[in-house]
Design an enzyme around this catalytic site. Structure first.
Site, mmCIF file in Angstrom:
data_model
loop_
_atom_site.group_PDB
_atom_site.id
_atom_site.type_symbol
_atom_site.label_atom_id
_atom_site.label_comp_id
_atom_site.label_asym_id
_atom_site.label_seq_id
_atom_site.Cartn_x
_atom_site.Cartn_y
_atom_site.Cartn_z
ATOM 1 N N THR A 195 0.847 -1.196 0.000
ATOM 2 C CA THR A 195 0.000 0.000 0.000
ATOM 3 C C THR A 195 0.880 1.243 0.000
ATOM 4 O OG1 THR A 195 -1.899 -1.024 1.085
ATOM 5 C CG2 THR A 195 -1.698 1.345 1.308
ATOM 6 N N PHE A 197 1.046 5.136 0.935
ATOM 7 C CA PHE A 197 0.466 6.161 1.789
ATOM 8 C C PHE A 197 1.046 7.515 1.392
ATOM 9 C CE2 PHE A 197 0.129 2.280 4.174
ATOM 10 C CZ PHE A 197 -1.012 2.392 4.954
#
Length: 301
Positions: A195, A197
């Site tokens: 992921t 961010f």
């Protein structure tokens, strides 16, 4: 806000009190303690105090209201794509992207009771992103996916509910925080689950903070409603040798006539090639707005 499950409230209150003691050194994240965003906050900015927020809007509002100096928000996942609503929330927030952080994501199936191999569960709660990242695992076991506001909050909710027939998918640390047992680890469908961010603040990074390093710039633009407008808007990046690493479109409003594009490029304003490319893009657009220039967190290409 007291929207967190009861097992998480005491931990949330302690973390909020610590953040309130020095708001400028707090970093807001969405989710309950133990969520992936909590882990990202502590890894990306270990010098700041993590501040739990129930929703993405709450995390962004904490920065706008001065209750935190920064916020860290997941923007996209290698397996499940963009995080819902983020492309709308970032421009609307008025905040500036000042950093990015890439974090490997691993999920665990957890529940009340023993970790026996023959256990079966009716349903599993988690954030929609985590459910999507574990879709094949859940389908093969006949577990119904049920959405929750965040992964660790789902674990706290399962602990609060007290039903051993339901489980949660969350980071392993959530089991320790909320008294659950890890039934199975690494339930994500892809072992390279990652992921991205972004870190946001009220003020953009000054140019001198970006000197002598690789830089990413994120911006949004809406092209004019004329033939080949997108082709012309993007042409300047090719002719000026500016690498565009991301381009996504999303609809604004209900007319389906105004498409906004979200883009990442390597480089920053002040570089003549970037300036020329952005100027050409702006000429063929109704609007172009830079969301931030920040150090490259991971090499592209």
């Amino acid at each position: 806000m007291r929207s967190f499950p009861a097992p998480a409230v005491a931990i949330v209150d302690r973390m909020r009190a610590a953040a309130a003691a020095d708001p400028a050194r707090a970093i807001a994240f969405q989710g309950s303690p133990g969520a992936n965003s909590h882990r990202a906050a502590t890894e990306a900015r270990p010098d700041l105090a993590p501040l739990p927020s129930f929703s993405f809007e709450d995390a962004l509002d904490a920065v706008k209201d001065g209750r935190a100096g920064a916020a860290i928000i997941p923007i996209e996942n290698s397996q499940h794509g963009r995080v819902a609503d983020i492309h709308f929330l970032l421009p609307e927030s008025g905040l500036h992207i000042v950093g990015e952080y890439f974090m490997p994501i691993h999920h665990a199936l957890m529940a009340l009771g023993p970790a026996t191999p023959d256990r079966r569960f009716e349903a599993a709660y988690s954030h929609p992103q985590a459910l999507g990242q574990s879709r094949r695992f859940l389908r093969e076991r006949g577990i119904v996916p049920l959405s929750h506001a965040d992964t660790a909050g789902a674990a706290a909710f399962v602990a609060e509910r007290g039903d051993p027939g339901v489980a949660a998918i969350a980071p392993a640390i959530a089991a320790e925080l909320y008294g659950l047992t890890i039934i199975e680890e690494n339930v994500e469908d892809s072992p390279d689950n990652m992921t991205r961010f972004v870190v946001l603040a009220q003020e953009p990074l000054p140019a001198e903070a970006l000197a002598d390093q690789a830089v990413m710039t994120t911006f949004i633009f809406e092209v004019k409603n004329i033939p080949a407008a997108l082709y012309k808007a993007l042409g300047g990046f090719a002719t000026n040798g500016v690498n565009m690493t991301k381009l996504e479109s999303y609809q604004q409003g209900t007319s389906f006539a105004a498409t906004t594009f979200y883009a990442d490029i390597i480089g920053a304003p002040g570089d003549p090639a970037v300036d020329r490319a952005l100027e050409e893009c702006a000429f063929h657009s109704k609007e172009l707005r830079i969301l931030g220039s920040y150090p490259l967190g991971r090499t592209r290409g």
